[in-house]
Design a protein around this motif. Structure first.
Motif, PDB file in Angstrom:
ATOM      1  N   ASP A 165       0.834  -1.209   0.000  1.00 47.87           N
ATOM      2  CA  ASP A 165       0.000   0.000   0.000  1.00 47.87           C
ATOM      3  C   ASP A 165       0.864   1.251   0.000  1.00 47.87           C
ATOM      4  O   ASP A 165       0.425   2.307  -0.470  1.00 47.87           O
ATOM      5  N   TYR A 166       2.077   1.141   0.534  1.00 46.90           N
ATOM      6  CA  TYR A 166       2.956   2.299   0.632  1.00 46.90           C
ATOM      7  C   TYR A 166       4.323   1.948   0.047  1.00 46.90           C
ATOM      8  O   TYR A 166       4.985   1.026   0.510  1.00 46.90           O
ATOM      9  N   GLN A 167       4.714   2.689  -0.972  1.00 42.09           N
ATOM     10  CA  GLN A 167       6.027   2.527  -1.591  1.00 42.09           C
ATOM     11  C   GLN A 167       7.000   3.452  -0.856  1.00 42.09           C
ATOM     12  O   GLN A 167       6.902   4.675  -0.966  1.00 42.09           O
ATOM     13  N   VAL A 168       7.900   2.871  -0.106  1.00 39.16           N
ATOM     14  CA  VAL A 168       8.876   3.647   0.662  1.00 39.16           C
ATOM     15  C   VAL A 168      10.186   3.630  -0.112  1.00 39.16           C
ATOM     16  O   VAL A 168      10.850   2.599  -0.210  1.00 39.16           O
ATOM     17  N   GLY A 169      10.529   4.776  -0.676  1.00 40.57           N
ATOM     18  CA  GLY A 169      11.739   4.882  -1.483  1.00 40.57           C
ATOM     19  C   GLY A 169      12.792   5.710  -0.778  1.00 40.57           C
ATOM     20  O   GLY A 169      12.541   6.864  -0.410  1.00 40.57           O
ATOM     21  N   VAL A 170      13.949   5.128  -0.579  1.00 39.79           N
ATOM     22  CA  VAL A 170      15.062   5.827   0.086  1.00 39.79           C
ATOM     23  C   VAL A 170      16.045   6.266  -0.989  1.00 39.79           C
ATOM     24  O   VAL A 170      16.545   5.441  -1.757  1.00 39.79           O
ATOM     25  N   CYS A 171      16.316   7.564  -1.054  1.00 40.14           N
ATOM     26  CA  CYS A 171      17.278   8.048  -2.032  1.00 40.14           C
ATOM     27  C   CYS A 171      18.675   7.622  -1.608  1.00 40.14           C
ATOM     28  O   CYS A 171      19.127   7.906  -0.502  1.00 40.14           O
ATOM     29  N   THR A 172      19.367   6.925  -2.517  1.00 41.02           N
ATOM     30  CA  THR A 172      20.747   6.508  -2.259  1.00 41.02           C
ATOM     31  C   THR A 172      21.683   7.101  -3.299  1.00 41.02           C
ATOM     32  O   THR A 172      22.770   6.574  -3.529  1.00 41.02           O
ATOM     33  N   ASN A 173      21.242   8.188  -3.933  1.00 40.79           N
ATOM     34  CA  ASN A 173      22.140   8.896  -4.831  1.00 40.79           C
ATOM     35  C   ASN A 173      23.169   9.664  -3.996  1.00 40.79           C
ATOM     36  O   ASN A 173      23.059   9.739  -2.778  1.00 40.79           O
ATOM     37  N   THR A 174      24.114  10.270  -4.684  1.00 38.65           N
ATOM     38  CA  THR A 174      25.346  10.714  -4.032  1.00 38.65           C
ATOM     39  C   THR A 174      25.143  11.523  -2.757  1.00 38.65           C
ATOM     40  O   THR A 174      25.615  11.145  -1.685  1.00 38.65           O
ATOM     41  N   LEU A 175      24.428  12.646  -2.829  1.00 32.69           N
ATOM     42  CA  LEU A 175      24.342  13.522  -1.667  1.00 32.69           C
ATOM     43  C   LEU A 175      23.553  12.868  -0.544  1.00 32.69           C
ATOM     44  O   LEU A 175      23.979  12.877   0.618  1.00 32.69           O
ATOM     45  N   CYS A 176      22.388  12.316  -0.866  1.00 26.27           N
ATOM     46  CA  CYS A 176      21.601  11.655   0.180  1.00 26.27           C
ATOM     47  C   CYS A 176      22.384  10.502   0.797  1.00 26.27           C
ATOM     48  O   CYS A 176      22.308  10.260   2.001  1.00 26.27           O
ATOM     49  N   ALA A 177      23.133   9.772  -0.052  1.00 20.77           N
ATOM     50  CA  ALA A 177      23.896   8.630   0.459  1.00 20.77           C
ATOM     51  C   ALA A 177      24.905   9.061   1.506  1.00 20.77           C
ATOM     52  O   ALA A 177      24.977   8.487   2.599  1.00 20.77           O
ATOM     53  N   VAL A 178      25.692  10.099   1.197  1.00 17.28           N
ATOM     54  CA  VAL A 178      26.726  10.511   2.143  1.00 17.28           C
ATOM     55  C   VAL A 178      26.142  11.212   3.362  1.00 17.28           C
ATOM     56  O   VAL A 178      26.765  11.256   4.421  1.00 17.28           O
ATOM     57  N   GLY A 183      23.489  10.135   4.835  1.00 14.10           N
ATOM     58  CA  GLY A 183      22.860   9.123   5.686  1.00 14.10           C
ATOM     59  C   GLY A 183      21.874   8.226   4.978  1.00 14.10           C
ATOM     60  O   GLY A 183      21.297   7.328   5.601  1.00 14.10           O
ATOM     61  N   GLY A 184      21.650   8.429   3.679  1.00  7.72           N
ATOM     62  CA  GLY A 184      20.678   7.615   2.963  1.00  7.72           C
ATOM     63  C   GLY A 184      21.039   6.141   2.939  1.00  7.72           C
ATOM     64  O   GLY A 184      20.170   5.279   3.093  1.00  7.72           O
ATOM     65  N   ASP A 185      22.313   5.838   2.756  1.00  8.40           N
ATOM     66  CA  ASP A 185      22.740   4.435   2.757  1.00  8.40           C
ATOM     67  C   ASP A 185      22.445   3.780   4.097  1.00  8.40           C
ATOM     68  O   ASP A 185      22.003   2.624   4.166  1.00  8.40           O
ATOM     69  N   ALA A 186      22.708   4.487   5.176  1.00  9.35           N
ATOM     70  CA  ALA A 186      22.449   3.946   6.515  1.00  9.35           C
ATOM     71  C   ALA A 186      20.956   3.739   6.736  1.00  9.35           C
ATOM     72  O   ALA A 186      20.533   2.729   7.322  1.00  9.35           O
ATOM     73  N   ILE A 187      20.142   4.696   6.273  1.00 16.81           N
ATOM     74  CA  ILE A 187      18.686   4.564   6.416  1.00 16.81           C
ATOM     75  C   ILE A 187      18.199   3.334   5.675  1.00 16.81           C
ATOM     76  O   ILE A 187      17.415   2.526   6.201  1.00 16.81           O
ATOM     77  N   PHE A 188      18.668   3.158   4.433  1.00 18.11           N
ATOM     78  CA  PHE A 188      18.204   2.030   3.625  1.00 18.11           C
ATOM     79  C   PHE A 188      18.620   0.698   4.260  1.00 18.11           C
ATOM     80  O   PHE A 188      17.818  -0.234   4.351  1.00 18.11           O
ATOM     81  N   ALA A 189      19.852   0.627   4.737  1.00 21.15           N
ATOM     82  CA  ALA A 189      20.333  -0.605   5.357  1.00 21.15           C
ATOM     83  C   ALA A 189      19.535  -0.941   6.616  1.00 21.15           C
ATOM     84  O   ALA A 189      19.149  -2.103   6.842  1.00 21.15           O
ATOM     85  N   GLU A 190      19.261   0.068   7.435  1.00 17.80           N
ATOM     86  CA  GLU A 190      18.534  -0.195   8.676  1.00 17.80           C
ATOM     87  C   GLU A 190      17.072  -0.535   8.416  1.00 17.80           C
ATOM     88  O   GLU A 190      16.480  -1.347   9.128  1.00 17.80           O
ATOM     89  N   LEU A 191      16.467   0.082   7.386  1.00 20.83           N
ATOM     90  CA  LEU A 191      15.086  -0.265   7.063  1.00 20.83           C
ATOM     91  C   LEU A 191      14.988  -1.699   6.541  1.00 20.83           C
ATOM     92  O   LEU A 191      14.019  -2.408   6.841  1.00 20.83           O
ATOM     93  N   GLN A 192      15.976  -2.138   5.756  1.00 18.71           N
ATOM     94  CA  GLN A 192      15.956  -3.523   5.294  1.00 18.71           C
ATOM     95  C   GLN A 192      15.978  -4.492   6.479  1.00 18.71           C
ATOM     96  O   GLN A 192      15.199  -5.458   6.523  1.00 18.71           O
ATOM     97  N   GLU A 193      16.850  -4.214   7.431  1.00 14.69           N
ATOM     98  CA  GLU A 193      16.928  -5.087   8.604  1.00 14.69           C
ATOM     99  C   GLU A 193      15.677  -4.971   9.462  1.00 14.69           C
ATOM    100  O   GLU A 193      15.139  -5.984   9.946  1.00 14.69           O
TER     101      GLU A 193
END
Length: 286
Positions: A98-111, A113-123
């Motif tokens: 019902d809800y598409q949760v998209g985490v930006c992992t492009n360059t600026l968002c990644a550095v 904290g986007g990469d950390a957000i995506f990794a923690e949401l997966q877990e």
């Protein structure tokens, strides 16, 4: 001596059967909506993108049945429709939440904290990229630029902005979505389901009270450059860390002649300042 395909371990398989048609009542309703969409365009095939959103609003993703419907009403081949539906990532090819949760992992968002957000949401959710939670509520995916770099790191839910996120705030947000608690975007309209979002993207009015008035626009951080280009200035402000408490500080109020950042005005360089020319480049090792 020759060997058969079965002896070589190759399975040719059976050709895929044609996609089933929608039930008569569903097809009648969709045809009525499709006629309204097609009427907006001088060339009917130009209506393909919104029609794909329309069929996505029916089942939550673009099915073979939906692509067959689009091909029929636009007098296209299913191959032409499939080529478009598989090109754009906003069209889902399998059941999703019902809800598409998209985490930006492009360059600026990644550095930021986007990469950390995506990794923690997966877990936290127990799903991988493009996968859906067992309750059918949340589909998690990493996405490219959300065009909101000045609010990095950014998470989008059904294309609504959640700015300046942290792993903790993102996990709290998905927990609220799964529990059915109200979740408010940072800016823009209130959330609706992915199917409802798809119908809005097909070009039909958003009839929820106050939703249109709350439509998202550029945030204040996005407009700073425009104000500076116009010669406008604003009081400087202290931006507190997301996880820190406000602190009492003296804030300097800039005069109209001052710039809020050293990047806002041309700086003297060796090319523009003859009194300080650049010397010859030093040889390697000097």
């Amino acid at each position: 001596m020759t060997t058969s395909s079965s002896e070589r371990g190759v399975s040719l398989g059976m050709p895929e059967l044609p996609a089933p048609a929608y039930p008569d009542d569903v097809r009648e309703r969709l045809e009525r909506d499709a006629r309204e969409i097609i009427a907006r365009y001088p060339d009917s095939r130009s209506a393909l993108l919104p029609l794909l959103h329309l069929v996505q609003s029916e089942e939550g993703h673009v099915t073979r049945t939906g692509m067959r419907f689009c091909a029929d009403v636009l007098e296209l081949t299913t191959a032409e429709v499939t080529a478009v539906a598989t090109f754009y990532t906003m069209y889902r090819r399998k059941p999703s939440g019902d809800y598409q949760v998209g985490v930006c992992t492009n360059t600026l968002c990644a550095v930021m904290g986007g990469d950390a957000i995506f990794a923690e949401l997966q877990e936290h959710l127990g799903v991988g990229n493009g996968e859906t939670t067992d309750d059918g509520k949340v589909t998690l995916e990493h996405i490219e630029c959300n065009a909101a770099c000045d609010f990095a790191p950014v998470v989008m839910v059904n294309w609504e902005f959640f700015d300046n996120q942290t792993p903790a705030s993102a996990k709290a947000m998905v927990d609220d979505l799964r529990a059915g608690r109200p979740v408010e975007p940072t800016r823009g309209a209130q959330l609706c389901t992915f199917k409802e979002t798809a119908r809005i993207l097909a070009g039909f009015p958003d009839e929820r009270p106050g939703a249109v008035e709350a439509g998202g626009g550029a945030g204040p951080a996005s407009l700073v450059g425009l104000r500076l280009a116009r010669g406008e200035t604003a009081p400087a402000r202290v931006v507190h860390p997301r996880d820190g408490a406000p602190q009492d500080r003296d804030v300097h109020e800039p005069s109209p002649s001052e710039h809020l950042s050293s990047h806002d005005a041309p700086q003297d360089t060796s090319a523009s300042d003859p009194a300080h020319p650049a010397g010859p480049a030093a040889e390697e090792g000097e």
